[in-house]
Write a protein that holds these residues in place. Structure first.
Motif, PDB file in Angstrom:
ATOM      1  N   TRP A 159       6.143   6.855  25.763  1.00 11.61           N
ATOM      2  CA  TRP A 159       4.149   7.518  25.580  1.00 11.61           C
ATOM      3  C   TRP A 159       3.003   6.726  25.868  1.00 11.61           C
ATOM      4  N   SER A 160       3.921   5.025  25.436  1.00  8.28           N
ATOM      5  CA  SER A 160       2.392   4.045  26.189  1.00  8.28           C
ATOM      6  C   SER A 160       2.402   4.137  27.768  1.00  8.28           C
ATOM      7  N   VAL A 161       3.152   4.493  28.181  1.00 12.18           N
ATOM      8  CA  VAL A 161       2.835   5.023  29.477  1.00 12.18           C
ATOM      9  C   VAL A 161       1.736   5.834  29.652  1.00 12.18           C
ATOM     10  N   ILE A 162       2.158   7.651  29.340  1.00 15.26           N
ATOM     11  CA  ILE A 162       1.406   8.346  29.415  1.00 15.26           C
ATOM     12  C   ILE A 162      -0.226   7.971  28.565  1.00 15.26           C
ATOM     13  N   ALA A 163       0.247   7.714  27.868  1.00 14.13           N
ATOM     14  CA  ALA A 163      -1.891   6.666  26.971  1.00 14.13           C
ATOM     15  C   ALA A 163      -1.745   5.894  27.928  1.00 14.13           C
ATOM     16  N   VAL A 164      -1.414   5.287  28.590  1.00 14.72           N
ATOM     17  CA  VAL A 164      -2.339   4.599  29.819  1.00 14.72           C
ATOM     18  C   VAL A 164      -3.199   5.018  30.943  1.00 14.72           C
ATOM     19  N   ALA A 165      -2.158   5.871  31.062  1.00 15.29           N
ATOM     20  CA  ALA A 165      -2.331   6.508  32.717  1.00 15.29           C
ATOM     21  C   ALA A 165      -3.547   7.430  32.196  1.00 15.29           C
ATOM     22  N   ARG A 166      -3.423   8.506  30.990  1.00 20.48           N
ATOM     23  CA  ARG A 166      -4.547   8.637  30.345  1.00 20.48           C
ATOM     24  C   ARG A 166      -5.859   8.507  29.733  1.00 20.48           C
ATOM     25  N   ARG A 167      -5.919   6.965  29.872  1.00 26.73           N
ATOM     26  CA  ARG A 167      -6.499   5.966  29.216  1.00 26.73           C
ATOM     27  C   ARG A 167      -7.470   6.634  27.923  1.00 26.73           C
ATOM     28  N   HIS A 168      -5.725   7.290  27.026  1.00 25.32           N
ATOM     29  CA  HIS A 168      -5.688   7.866  26.021  1.00 25.32           C
ATOM     30  C   HIS A 168      -6.559   6.570  24.834  1.00 25.32           C
ATOM     31  N   PRO A 169      -7.634   6.491  23.213  1.00 26.36           N
ATOM     32  CA  PRO A 169      -7.844   5.737  23.303  1.00 26.36           C
ATOM     33  C   PRO A 169      -6.725   5.072  22.381  1.00 26.36           C
ATOM     34  N   VAL A 170      -5.178   5.585  22.268  1.00 30.55           N
ATOM     35  CA  VAL A 170      -4.515   4.937  21.645  1.00 30.55           C
ATOM     36  C   VAL A 170      -3.434   4.120  22.309  1.00 30.55           C
ATOM     37  N   ARG A 171      -4.106   3.797  23.321  1.00 32.14           N
ATOM     38  CA  ARG A 171      -2.980   3.615  24.062  1.00 32.14           C
ATOM     39  C   ARG A 171      -2.388   1.847  24.130  1.00 32.14           C
ATOM     40  N   TRP A 172      -3.770   1.423  23.472  1.00 24.37           N
ATOM     41  CA  TRP A 172      -2.897  -0.033  23.582  1.00 24.37           C
ATOM     42  C   TRP A 172      -2.412  -0.200  22.091  1.00 24.37           C
ATOM     43  N   PHE A 174      -0.297   2.377  20.939  1.00 23.60           N
ATOM     44  CA  PHE A 174       1.025   2.713  21.529  1.00 23.60           C
ATOM     45  C   PHE A 174       1.464   0.970  22.056  1.00 23.60           C
ATOM     46  N   VAL A 175       0.775   0.325  23.259  1.00 26.26           N
ATOM     47  CA  VAL A 175       1.817  -0.751  24.162  1.00 26.26           C
ATOM     48  C   VAL A 175       2.168  -1.780  22.715  1.00 26.26           C
ATOM     49  N   ALA A 176       1.198  -2.241  22.368  1.00 26.27           N
ATOM     50  CA  ALA A 176       1.322  -3.410  21.206  1.00 26.27           C
ATOM     51  C   ALA A 176       2.425  -2.416  20.563  1.00 26.27           C
ATOM     52  N   ALA A 177       2.862  -2.121  19.470  1.00 23.12           N
ATOM     53  CA  ALA A 177       3.930  -1.186  18.844  1.00 23.12           C
ATOM     54  C   ALA A 177       4.571  -1.295  19.554  1.00 23.12           C
ATOM     55  N   THR A 178       5.367  -0.811  21.184  1.00 20.14           N
ATOM     56  CA  THR A 178       6.350  -0.762  22.435  1.00 20.14           C
ATOM     57  C   THR A 178       6.666  -2.100  22.325  1.00 20.14           C
ATOM     58  N   GLY A 179       5.967  -3.088  22.209  1.00 18.92           N
ATOM     59  CA  GLY A 179       6.349  -4.531  22.981  1.00 18.92           C
ATOM     60  C   GLY A 179       6.807  -5.358  21.425  1.00 18.92           C
ATOM     61  N   THR A 180       6.241  -4.781  20.561  1.00 15.87           N
ATOM     62  CA  THR A 180       7.121  -5.342  18.881  1.00 15.87           C
ATOM     63  C   THR A 180       8.147  -4.659  18.429  1.00 15.87           C
ATOM     64  N   PHE A 181       8.248  -3.463  19.114  1.00 16.85           N
ATOM     65  CA  PHE A 181       9.804  -3.151  18.498  1.00 16.85           C
ATOM     66  C   PHE A 181      10.819  -3.550  19.728  1.00 16.85           C
ATOM     67  N   ILE A 214       5.212  -0.351  12.642  1.00 14.25           N
ATOM     68  CA  ILE A 214       4.882   0.852  11.930  1.00 14.25           C
ATOM     69  C   ILE A 214       3.350   0.963  11.803  1.00 14.25           C
ATOM     70  N   ALA A 215       3.217  -0.139  11.461  1.00 17.86           N
ATOM     71  CA  ALA A 215       2.089  -0.263  10.953  1.00 17.86           C
ATOM     72  C   ALA A 215       0.369  -0.091  12.038  1.00 17.86           C
ATOM     73  N   LEU A 216       0.991  -0.434  12.579  1.00 17.64           N
ATOM     74  CA  LEU A 216       0.495   0.209  14.773  1.00 17.64           C
ATOM     75  C   LEU A 216       0.555   1.630  14.937  1.00 17.64           C
ATOM     76  N   LEU A 217       1.530   1.965  14.757  1.00 15.17           N
ATOM     77  CA  LEU A 217       1.652   3.681  14.964  1.00 15.17           C
ATOM     78  C   LEU A 217       0.797   4.347  14.116  1.00 15.17           C
ATOM     79  N   LEU A 218       0.643   4.282  12.934  1.00  8.84           N
ATOM     80  CA  LEU A 218      -0.010   4.774  11.628  1.00  8.84           C
ATOM     81  C   LEU A 218      -1.419   4.359  11.978  1.00  8.84           C
ATOM     82  N   GLN A 219      -2.076   3.117  12.065  1.00  7.59           N
ATOM     83  CA  GLN A 219      -3.209   3.382  12.590  1.00  7.59           C
ATOM     84  C   GLN A 219      -3.874   4.124  13.794  1.00  7.59           C
ATOM     85  N   ALA A 220      -3.043   3.900  14.668  1.00  7.43           N
ATOM     86  CA  ALA A 220      -2.905   4.649  16.032  1.00  7.43           C
ATOM     87  C   ALA A 220      -3.114   5.748  15.456  1.00  7.43           C
TER      88      ALA A 220
END
Length: 231
Positions: A159-172, A174-181, A214-220
């Motif tokens: 999800w993070s890679v796709i979001a960054v590649a598409r410059r989706h507003p949620v990308r950062w 998702f990246v922060a949530a993935t690193g945290t997980f 989970i807070a980051l994912l919900l806020q995204a």
């Protein structure tokens, strides 16, 4: 599975008493706080979609279920811990695809039904165990049960890679949530191994960091959902 059998797989627990894991129990407040933040933000943005509130409720249930597991520490309380977690994972995957990806809900429902059907067929096709054959002793789990979360890690990375590649507003988000997980999963894995160094264990950080994730994912999701067009 014996639903009443005691479960002792964490460094902090030294006996079977109710309050033997105080840090692991209290740290589940992180999930409740994540749910409260999400509820506040959803109300502020006037998002009343049932799918959003389902995720918020599941986030809170993760905290409740994990609290029960780290206090009662039995087979039945383990189910209250695991079921909300995987319920949230599945629901978030499907809901985020609908809200953020613009995929029609009926298509998602069709894919979900197909996956469930395949799972049932796979389970039916498994050979029945031979009662006359002695069970093989299980080797110690070097990952302390963290291997079950590998599919979630893979999904979040994708999800993070796709979001960054598409410059989706949620990308950062998702990246922060993935690193945290990934950090929290590492700390969960080494809980038992580090007992001699840190007798309280590292599982408490699994809760705190996962509450943050989970807070980051919900806020995204909440901050990037169009209340006029979302399903």
């Amino acid at each position: 599975m014996d639903l009443t059998a005691p479960v002792d797989i964490y460094c902090e627990r030294l006996d079977a008493s109710f309050w033997s894991e105080p840090l692991n129990a209290v740290s589940n407040a992180a999930f409740i706080l994540a749910a409260l933040w999400a509820a506040f933000e959803a109300r502020r943005r006037r998002l009343h979609w049932p799918s959003i509130w389902l995720l918020i409720v599941l986030a809170a249930l993760i905290g409740v279920g994990s609290f029960l597991f780290h206090t009662f520490a039995t087979g039945w309380s383990a189910l209250t811990d695991v079921l909300p977690i995987w319920g949230f994972v599945l629901a978030y995957a499907l809901i985020s695809i609908a809200h953020l990806g613009g995929v029609a809900p009926r298509r998602i429902a069709f894919v979900l039904a197909a996956l469930v059907a395949l799972g049932v067929l796979f389970w039916i096709a498994l050979p029945a165990p031979d009662p006359a054959q002695a069970p093989v002793p299980r080797a110690p789990d070097r990952f302390n049960g963290s291997g079950q979360y590998l599919p979630a890690v893979i999904a979040m990375v994708i999800w993070s890679v796709i979001a960054v590649a598409r410059r989706h507003p949620v990308r950062w988000w998702f990246v922060a949530a993935t690193g945290t997980f990934m950090l929290s999963l590492s700390l969960r894995t080494y809980d038992i191994a580090l007992c001699d160094v840190w007798p309280y264990g590292t599982h408490v950080f699994w809760h705190l960091l996962n509450g943050t994730m989970i807070a980051l994912l919900l806020q995204a999701l909440i901050r990037n959902t169009n209340k006029e067009t979302s399903p």
